[in-house]
Scaffold this motif. Structure first.
Motif, PDB file in Angstrom:
ATOM      1  N   ASP A   1      -5.404  -9.148  14.867  1.00 63.93           N
ATOM      2  CA  ASP A   1      -3.813 -10.332  14.184  1.00 63.93           C
ATOM      3  C   ASP A   1      -4.323  -9.950  12.677  1.00 63.93           C
ATOM      4  OD1 ASP A   1      -2.250 -11.967  13.584  1.00 63.93           O
ATOM      5  OD2 ASP A   1      -3.131 -13.449  13.844  1.00 63.93           O
ATOM      6  N   ILE A   2      -3.396  -9.188  12.074  1.00 63.30           N
ATOM      7  CA  ILE A   2      -3.938  -9.118  10.578  1.00 63.30           C
ATOM      8  C   ILE A   2      -2.759  -9.741   9.464  1.00 63.30           C
ATOM      9  CG2 ILE A   2      -5.271  -6.613  11.158  1.00 63.30           C
ATOM     10  CD1 ILE A   2      -2.689  -5.235  10.296  1.00 63.30           C
ATOM     11  N   SER A   3      -2.809  -9.430   8.645  1.00 62.91           N
ATOM     12  CA  SER A   3      -1.609  -9.935   7.763  1.00 62.91           C
ATOM     13  C   SER A   3      -2.050  -8.816   6.402  1.00 62.91           C
ATOM     14  CB  SER A   3      -1.832 -10.951   7.035  1.00 62.91           C
ATOM     15  OG  SER A   3      -2.103 -12.589   8.202  1.00 62.91           O
ATOM     16  N   VAL A   4      -0.641  -8.194   5.950  1.00 64.42           N
ATOM     17  CA  VAL A   4      -0.801  -7.807   4.843  1.00 64.42           C
ATOM     18  C   VAL A   4      -0.022  -8.558   3.370  1.00 64.42           C
ATOM     19  CG1 VAL A   4       0.236  -5.676   3.181  1.00 64.42           C
ATOM     20  CG2 VAL A   4      -1.048  -5.321   5.866  1.00 64.42           C
ATOM     21  N   TYR A   5      -0.210  -8.704   2.801  1.00 63.45           N
ATOM     22  CA  TYR A   5       0.194  -9.648   1.176  1.00 63.45           C
ATOM     23  C   TYR A   5      -0.080  -9.317   0.104  1.00 63.45           C
ATOM     24  CZ  TYR A   5      -3.651 -12.746   1.518  1.00 63.45           C
ATOM     25  OH  TYR A   5      -4.796 -13.248   2.051  1.00 63.45           O
ATOM     26  N   PRO A   6       0.556  -9.633  -1.220  1.00 63.99           N
ATOM     27  CA  PRO A   6       2.198  -9.793  -0.747  1.00 63.99           C
ATOM     28  C   PRO A   6       2.809  -8.114  -0.318  1.00 63.99           C
ATOM     29  CG  PRO A   6       1.454  -9.534  -3.218  1.00 63.99           C
ATOM     30  CD  PRO A   6       0.320  -9.098  -2.025  1.00 63.99           C
ATOM     31  N   ASN A   7       3.764  -8.476   0.467  1.00 66.57           N
ATOM     32  CA  ASN A   7       4.425  -7.317   0.586  1.00 66.57           C
ATOM     33  C   ASN A   7       6.156  -7.605  -0.139  1.00 66.57           C
ATOM     34  OD1 ASN A   7       5.637  -5.034   1.869  1.00 66.57           O
ATOM     35  ND2 ASN A   7       5.467  -5.914   4.038  1.00 66.57           N
ATOM     36  N   PRO A   8       7.008  -6.679  -0.474  1.00 69.33           N
ATOM     37  CA  PRO A   8       6.045  -5.507  -1.394  1.00 69.33           C
ATOM     38  C   PRO A   8       5.366  -5.922  -2.545  1.00 69.33           C
ATOM     39  CG  PRO A   8       9.021  -6.367  -2.720  1.00 69.33           C
ATOM     40  CD  PRO A   8       7.897  -7.926  -1.034  1.00 69.33           C
ATOM     41  N   VAL A   9       4.165  -4.681  -2.912  1.00 70.55           N
ATOM     42  CA  VAL A   9       3.455  -5.110  -3.372  1.00 70.55           C
ATOM     43  C   VAL A   9       3.673  -4.462  -4.774  1.00 70.55           C
ATOM     44  CG1 VAL A   9       1.082  -3.778  -3.741  1.00 70.55           C
ATOM     45  CG2 VAL A   9       1.523  -4.480  -1.009  1.00 70.55           C
ATOM     46  N   THR A  10       2.772  -4.376  -6.128  1.00 73.05           N
ATOM     47  CA  THR A  10       3.539  -3.490  -7.333  1.00 73.05           C
ATOM     48  C   THR A  10       1.325  -3.247  -7.548  1.00 73.05           C
ATOM     49  OG1 THR A  10       2.817  -6.330  -8.160  1.00 73.05           O
ATOM     50  CG2 THR A  10       5.119  -5.580  -8.647  1.00 73.05           C
TER      51      THR A  10
ATOM     52  N   ALA B   1      -3.221  -0.549  -4.825  1.00 78.14           N
ATOM     53  CA  ALA B   1      -2.055  -0.048  -5.411  1.00 78.14           C
ATOM     54  C   ALA B   1      -1.951   0.875  -6.372  1.00 78.14           C
ATOM     55  CB  ALA B   1      -1.280  -0.823  -4.218  1.00 78.14           C
ATOM     56  N   SER B   2      -1.889   0.230  -7.345  1.00 78.07           N
ATOM     57  CA  SER B   2      -1.326   1.114  -8.515  1.00 78.07           C
ATOM     58  C   SER B   2      -1.058   2.283  -8.531  1.00 78.07           C
ATOM     59  CB  SER B   2      -2.005   0.337  -9.736  1.00 78.07           C
ATOM     60  OG  SER B   2      -3.715   0.934  -9.650  1.00 78.07           O
ATOM     61  N   ALA B   3      -2.246   3.159  -8.059  1.00 78.74           N
ATOM     62  CA  ALA B   3      -2.090   4.381  -8.195  1.00 78.74           C
ATOM     63  C   ALA B   3      -0.889   5.264  -7.261  1.00 78.74           C
ATOM     64  CB  ALA B   3      -3.218   5.798  -7.798  1.00 78.74           C
TER      65      ALA B   3
END
Length: 119
Positions: A46-55, A93-95
């Motif tokens: 059980d994992i979470s990825v946030y925020p989505n979408p990403v800036t 994730a800026s690059a």
């Protein structure tokens, strides 16, 4: 001759596995009555990825310590791989180019895959 008693009870399953390490990246079963993709995904943890979408950056969290996080683009190229040892990790994730990425997260229970959109 065959040993199948009920052909209506058969299902098609799949798994995506690293041949060298035998690590299972993703598993699922084909849905005989698909609503959209026809695939039901089974997360190994059980994992979470946030925020989505990403800036600029996103956070990956898990109920148990993560051992590896891989960020893969839709060409199948690994753009980032880290070896965290905690339940939470922030990724810059800026690059990254704008688009959809797959986030593979490994824990002691297996590997789970999430999708994230980078804007």
């Amino acid at each position: 001759e065959h040993s199948v008693e009920d052909f209506d009870a058969l299902k098609v399953v799949y798994w995506i596995q690293d041949i060298a390490t035998k690590e299972v990246w993703q598993a699922g079963v084909a849905d005989p009555n698909p609503s959209w993709t026809g695939i039901t995904e089974y997360d190994m943890t059980d994992i979470s990825v946030y925020p989505n979408p990403v800036t600029n950056q996103f956070t990956v969290t898990s109920e148990e310590p993560m051992t590896k996080i891989s960020v893969v683009n839709l060409f199948g190229q690994t753009v980032l791989e880290v070896l965290p040892s905690d339940n939470q990790y922030e990724i810059n994730a800026s690059a990254f180019a704008s688009g959809l990425y797959l986030i593979h997260v490994a824990t002691g229970n297996g590997v789970s895959t999430k999708k994230v959109v980078v804007q």
